[in-house]
Design a protein around this motif. Sequence first.
Motif, PDB file in Angstrom:
ATOM      1  N   ALA A 426       1.154  -1.233   0.040  1.00 30.51           N
ATOM      2  CA  ALA A 426       0.044   0.166  -0.076  1.00 30.51           C
ATOM      3  C   ALA A 426       1.285   1.110   0.120  1.00 30.51           C
ATOM      4  O   ALA A 426       1.798   1.453   0.221  1.00 30.51           O
ATOM      5  CB  ALA A 426      -1.107   0.103   1.027  1.00 30.51           C
ATOM      6  N   SER A 427       0.655   1.924  -0.685  1.00 31.41           N
ATOM      7  CA  SER A 427       0.908   3.062  -0.774  1.00 31.41           C
ATOM      8  C   SER A 427       1.779   3.889   0.776  1.00 31.41           C
ATOM      9  O   SER A 427       0.485   4.031   1.249  1.00 31.41           O
ATOM     10  CB  SER A 427       0.555   4.543  -1.862  1.00 31.41           C
ATOM     11  OG  SER A 427       1.015   5.358  -1.721  1.00 31.41           O
ATOM     12  N   ASN A 428       2.658   4.456   0.842  1.00 29.52           N
ATOM     13  CA  ASN A 428       3.239   5.408   1.781  1.00 29.52           C
ATOM     14  C   ASN A 428       2.371   7.223   1.886  1.00 29.52           C
ATOM     15  O   ASN A 428       3.171   7.785   2.611  1.00 29.52           O
ATOM     16  CB  ASN A 428       4.903   5.279   2.262  1.00 29.52           C
ATOM     17  CG  ASN A 428       4.976   3.428   3.348  1.00 29.52           C
ATOM     18  OD1 ASN A 428       4.356   3.256   3.769  1.00 29.52           O
ATOM     19  ND2 ASN A 428       5.909   3.628   2.605  1.00 29.52           N
ATOM     20  N   GLY A 429       2.460   7.479   0.572  1.00 33.52           N
ATOM     21  CA  GLY A 429       1.654   8.461   0.601  1.00 33.52           C
ATOM     22  C   GLY A 429       2.350   9.435  -0.095  1.00 33.52           C
ATOM     23  O   GLY A 429       2.240  10.972   0.947  1.00 33.52           O
ATOM     24  N   TYR A 430       3.848   9.775   0.183  1.00 30.68           N
ATOM     25  CA  TYR A 430       4.713  10.797  -0.485  1.00 30.68           C
ATOM     26  C   TYR A 430       3.868  11.390  -1.496  1.00 30.68           C
ATOM     27  O   TYR A 430       3.315  10.801  -2.610  1.00 30.68           O
ATOM     28  CB  TYR A 430       5.337  10.155  -1.281  1.00 30.68           C
ATOM     29  CG  TYR A 430       6.831   9.693   0.261  1.00 30.68           C
ATOM     30  CD1 TYR A 430       7.300  10.533   1.475  1.00 30.68           C
ATOM     31  CD2 TYR A 430       6.610   8.227   0.354  1.00 30.68           C
ATOM     32  CE1 TYR A 430       7.490   9.960   1.766  1.00 30.68           C
ATOM     33  CE2 TYR A 430       6.922   8.142   1.390  1.00 30.68           C
ATOM     34  CZ  TYR A 430       7.806   8.740   2.415  1.00 30.68           C
ATOM     35  OH  TYR A 430       8.780   8.175   2.887  1.00 30.68           O
ATOM     36  N   THR A 431       3.781  12.559  -1.490  1.00 28.22           N
ATOM     37  CA  THR A 431       3.585  13.100  -2.804  1.00 28.22           C
ATOM     38  C   THR A 431       4.469  14.366  -3.959  1.00 28.22           C
ATOM     39  O   THR A 431       5.699  14.204  -2.964  1.00 28.22           O
ATOM     40  CB  THR A 431       2.466  14.970  -2.274  1.00 28.22           C
ATOM     41  OG1 THR A 431       3.192  15.315  -1.359  1.00 28.22           O
ATOM     42  CG2 THR A 431       1.109  13.924  -1.156  1.00 28.22           C
ATOM     43  N   GLU A 432       3.545  14.959  -4.790  1.00 24.05           N
ATOM     44  CA  GLU A 432       4.391  15.608  -5.481  1.00 24.05           C
ATOM     45  C   GLU A 432       5.422  16.653  -4.898  1.00 24.05           C
ATOM     46  O   GLU A 432       6.761  17.003  -4.665  1.00 24.05           O
ATOM     47  CB  GLU A 432       3.858  16.142  -6.692  1.00 24.05           C
ATOM     48  CG  GLU A 432       4.654  17.423  -7.555  1.00 24.05           C
ATOM     49  CD  GLU A 432       3.140  17.714  -8.362  1.00 24.05           C
ATOM     50  OE1 GLU A 432       3.921  18.411  -9.668  1.00 24.05           O
ATOM     51  OE2 GLU A 432       1.667  17.430  -9.183  1.00 24.05           O
ATOM     52  N   GLU A 433       4.715  17.199  -3.675  1.00 29.43           N
ATOM     53  CA  GLU A 433       5.481  18.371  -3.221  1.00 29.43           C
ATOM     54  C   GLU A 433       6.662  17.491  -1.717  1.00 29.43           C
ATOM     55  O   GLU A 433       7.886  18.370  -2.022  1.00 29.43           O
ATOM     56  CB  GLU A 433       4.329  19.204  -2.554  1.00 29.43           C
ATOM     57  CG  GLU A 433       4.655  19.689  -0.887  1.00 29.43           C
ATOM     58  CD  GLU A 433       5.538  21.002  -1.956  1.00 29.43           C
ATOM     59  OE1 GLU A 433       7.061  21.617  -1.573  1.00 29.43           O
ATOM     60  OE2 GLU A 433       4.696  21.524  -3.525  1.00 29.43           O
ATOM     61  N   ASP A 434       6.252  16.307  -1.514  1.00 28.73           N
ATOM     62  CA  ASP A 434       6.585  15.720  -1.208  1.00 28.73           C
ATOM     63  C   ASP A 434       8.880  15.626  -1.898  1.00 28.73           C
ATOM     64  O   ASP A 434       9.914  16.158  -1.350  1.00 28.73           O
ATOM     65  CB  ASP A 434       7.127  14.711  -0.482  1.00 28.73           C
ATOM     66  CG  ASP A 434       5.848  14.752   0.125  1.00 28.73           C
ATOM     67  OD1 ASP A 434       6.320  15.611   1.692  1.00 28.73           O
ATOM     68  OD2 ASP A 434       5.553  13.966   0.603  1.00 28.73           O
ATOM     69  N   LEU A 435       8.815  15.377  -3.365  1.00 28.04           N
ATOM     70  CA  LEU A 435       9.580  15.027  -4.253  1.00 28.04           C
ATOM     71  C   LEU A 435       9.796  16.358  -4.753  1.00 28.04           C
ATOM     72  O   LEU A 435      11.096  16.768  -5.001  1.00 28.04           O
ATOM     73  CB  LEU A 435       9.123  14.188  -5.563  1.00 28.04           C
ATOM     74  CG  LEU A 435       8.365  12.753  -5.155  1.00 28.04           C
ATOM     75  CD1 LEU A 435       8.210  12.852  -6.536  1.00 28.04           C
ATOM     76  CD2 LEU A 435       9.601  12.463  -4.425  1.00 28.04           C
ATOM     77  N   SER A 436       9.643  16.978  -5.382  1.00 31.51           N
ATOM     78  CA  SER A 436       9.617  18.694  -5.242  1.00 31.51           C
ATOM     79  C   SER A 436      10.625  19.698  -4.282  1.00 31.51           C
ATOM     80  O   SER A 436      11.854  20.358  -4.570  1.00 31.51           O
ATOM     81  CB  SER A 436       8.326  19.554  -5.175  1.00 31.51           C
ATOM     82  OG  SER A 436       7.273  19.094  -6.539  1.00 31.51           O
ATOM     83  N   ALA A 437      10.605  19.181  -2.946  1.00 31.78           N
ATOM     84  CA  ALA A 437      10.816  20.212  -2.340  1.00 31.78           C
ATOM     85  C   ALA A 437      12.079  19.163  -1.254  1.00 31.78           C
ATOM     86  O   ALA A 437      13.050  19.724  -1.789  1.00 31.78           O
ATOM     87  CB  ALA A 437      10.583  19.638  -0.533  1.00 31.78           C
ATOM     88  N   LEU A 438      12.739  17.439  -1.990  1.00 35.63           N
ATOM     89  CA  LEU A 438      13.798  17.671  -2.291  1.00 35.63           C
ATOM     90  C   LEU A 438      14.541  17.326  -3.465  1.00 35.63           C
ATOM     91  O   LEU A 438      16.179  17.821  -2.698  1.00 35.63           O
ATOM     92  CB  LEU A 438      13.594  15.614  -2.194  1.00 35.63           C
ATOM     93  CG  LEU A 438      14.662  14.452  -2.676  1.00 35.63           C
ATOM     94  CD1 LEU A 438      15.308  14.748  -1.617  1.00 35.63           C
ATOM     95  CD2 LEU A 438      14.167  13.426  -2.544  1.00 35.63           C
TER      96      LEU A 438
END
Length: 491
Positions: A426-438
Amino acid sequence: MTNKKTMAFGCYFFFVIWRIILIAHYEGWYAFDETYHISSSNAEFYKISLYDRAVYINDIIRWLSEYIGKSYYVYKLIPFVLSGISFGALLYVLYHVVTHTYSIVIFTFIISFHGVIIYNHLYIREYIWDEAVWSVLVFLLYKMQQQGQQIKRIGFGILYILFAFSLTIMQSGYLIAVGLTLFALLAFVLNAILKKYAVQLKKAKYIRTVVWTGLSLLVLLEAILVVNRMGILSSPLPKFVDRMLNIYGPYWGHAYFSRNFYYGGIGLVAGVIIYGYYLVKRRNDYADNVIGIYCLGVIPFLAFNALYFDCFPMRVYAPYLPVFVFAAVLGFDLLAAHTFCKCIILLFSLFAVLKPEAEINIKEYIRVPYLWNETNFNNYGGLVEETQTAIDDGRKCICIWSDEHEAAAFPLDAEYLLALSDSDNASNGYTEEDLSALLRYLEGTEEPYALMIGTHSDFQLNEIDEDFLATLLERYSYSEYERRAYLFYIN
């Protein structure tokens, strides 16, 4: 007899050495779903993992890692030992039932070099366990029929039934579990019935009709497949023909299975048919009692031909392929007295191994084992080793794994760890904003980092943010591994 026994021991020794060579050759390579079990080497993760398929393999991995150690070779002990049991059980029976030493050599050659069997013998999943159990059933059925004392026959019969029912508790799917047990029990019952009514069956006229009907259908199927390969058939095809031929259609699994056995594997099918005809028409008594063993080889094969299974066909059928090869070699043995026939048998065997039509390219397979459209090995060892080297060189590490199993199977001293899925997929819920912040953090930092993206992660990353991976590829130097796994060097 001495030469035959020496050859049997030599063949087993060759098989063991060849498997050791293969394991060493593919050091550090694992299939993605092997990590579901390898992750059990992590004591803390073992307690919380939600993965419930073949938990007995998890328990074995946990025990091995605790008492022997955590390494590629320790984990691969599981398929190595089970494949040795499987081959040993079949070789023992074959030694006692065939006439020609040549047949033992041919059997060893096919089992040792067939791509699908090799994959199963390197693969830490429930399928290698199924193969070992199925081969032990062959051994038990043979031993039961050879006992002179009633009490010993009953004892081996009880063992057979217990092993058959063990298939039920070892499976994750209820229907598969019941089906396998019923197949094993059906072979047991047919062995008893056909032995008892052997004389009547040899006189029955319908037996010849059934055999010739089967041969005619096989020739028709082969003709359809050959004509299709020549490009003469055009779409749209009748549904049953399309299901048989179109490996890119919705029923690709059925077509994939047919192509494997009715092109390169046609010699194996011919051997099985030859021995089946011999069983029902021969003049002597059924002294060697191999009818039940023959059924263990043929019943799963017929089931996969007649029924549509919503599964990955070759990895699911792989556990029963060695017994199918065993049944084919029994047919080959009937012909092995003549030099010309030996040449034909060798040709059949070479064709089955070198051109299996399971979409396996031999040169590619030597580099990385795989089953087309199903599963393949990945160089986890190389990726993890390079990442660890980067950490040892003073780089901070960020790890992005497809799921928590990979992270637990290959622990690294990472400053940041992202597992995109949990232990139940099941997805751990990471979002586009999380990846953009990285990305913004990496762009702004001056510290040296190693960003590792594991196997299968690219699909999940693209679903979250389709520009994330493309941006990394554009900005930073990197090493690339199988299935779009990467190690990026930042600064």
